[in-house]
Design an enzyme around this catalytic site. Sequence first.
Site, mmCIF file in Angstrom:
data_model
loop_
_atom_site.group_PDB
_atom_site.id
_atom_site.type_symbol
_atom_site.label_atom_id
_atom_site.label_comp_id
_atom_site.label_asym_id
_atom_site.label_seq_id
_atom_site.Cartn_x
_atom_site.Cartn_y
_atom_site.Cartn_z
ATOM 1 N N HIS A 1 63.217 56.028 28.989
ATOM 2 C CA HIS A 1 62.434 56.123 28.833
ATOM 3 C C HIS A 1 61.518 54.529 28.460
ATOM 4 O O HIS A 1 62.660 54.356 28.262
ATOM 5 C CB HIS A 1 61.157 57.186 27.716
ATOM 6 N N CYS B 1 55.664 54.432 28.084
ATOM 7 C CA CYS B 1 56.389 55.082 28.469
ATOM 8 C C CYS B 1 55.497 56.017 30.164
ATOM 9 O O CYS B 1 55.694 55.848 31.110
ATOM 10 C CB CYS B 1 56.517 56.324 28.158
ATOM 11 N N HIS C 1 55.322 61.666 25.046
ATOM 12 C CA HIS C 1 56.254 60.500 25.238
ATOM 13 C C HIS C 1 55.937 60.949 26.572
ATOM 14 O O HIS C 1 56.687 62.970 26.675
ATOM 15 C CB HIS C 1 56.970 60.084 24.538
#
Length: 161
Positions: A131, A69, A119
């Site tokens: 993502h 990510c 994240h």
Amino acid sequence: MANNANHCPGGLTLRSLWWLAVLALVSGCSGTATRGDLSGARQEVVMNALAQVGTPYRFGGTSPAGFDCSGLVQYTHLAAGVRVPRTTKAQKKASQRVRGSRRQPGDLLFFRIGFNRYHVGILVDDERFVHAPSSGKRVQLSRIDNPYWERRLRSTATFLN
């Protein structure tokens, strides 16, 4: 999985990507000055992120061969001429916080996904973000209002003016 001219890895069709590009460009013509305008860097970050949909997840990955990510965030920003730190934690710390109501395409969404685990994704519009989710998956376009992501969203921040 073999790619063909009409279908991209990750479930998006080329037609979908084309419409997302049109939406990004047209949104710059809307009447709102702060939320509708996509500056050059913002537009580049969003388009760079969308171009990576379907790329495999790779822990520590920072290139189209595979992304995690934060590697995706670093790559898309660098391609737009904006340097950002490598890790999610460093990106969260170094970025400028944005109030939820003022977030814009290209901003970063930070999610808490576990004890001291975060994240990050790249905002595309009011409803979606790109993502690199996790091992075994591919870079994808997800909805912010998905209950999983909605419950875990902690902050929005940016490296873009």
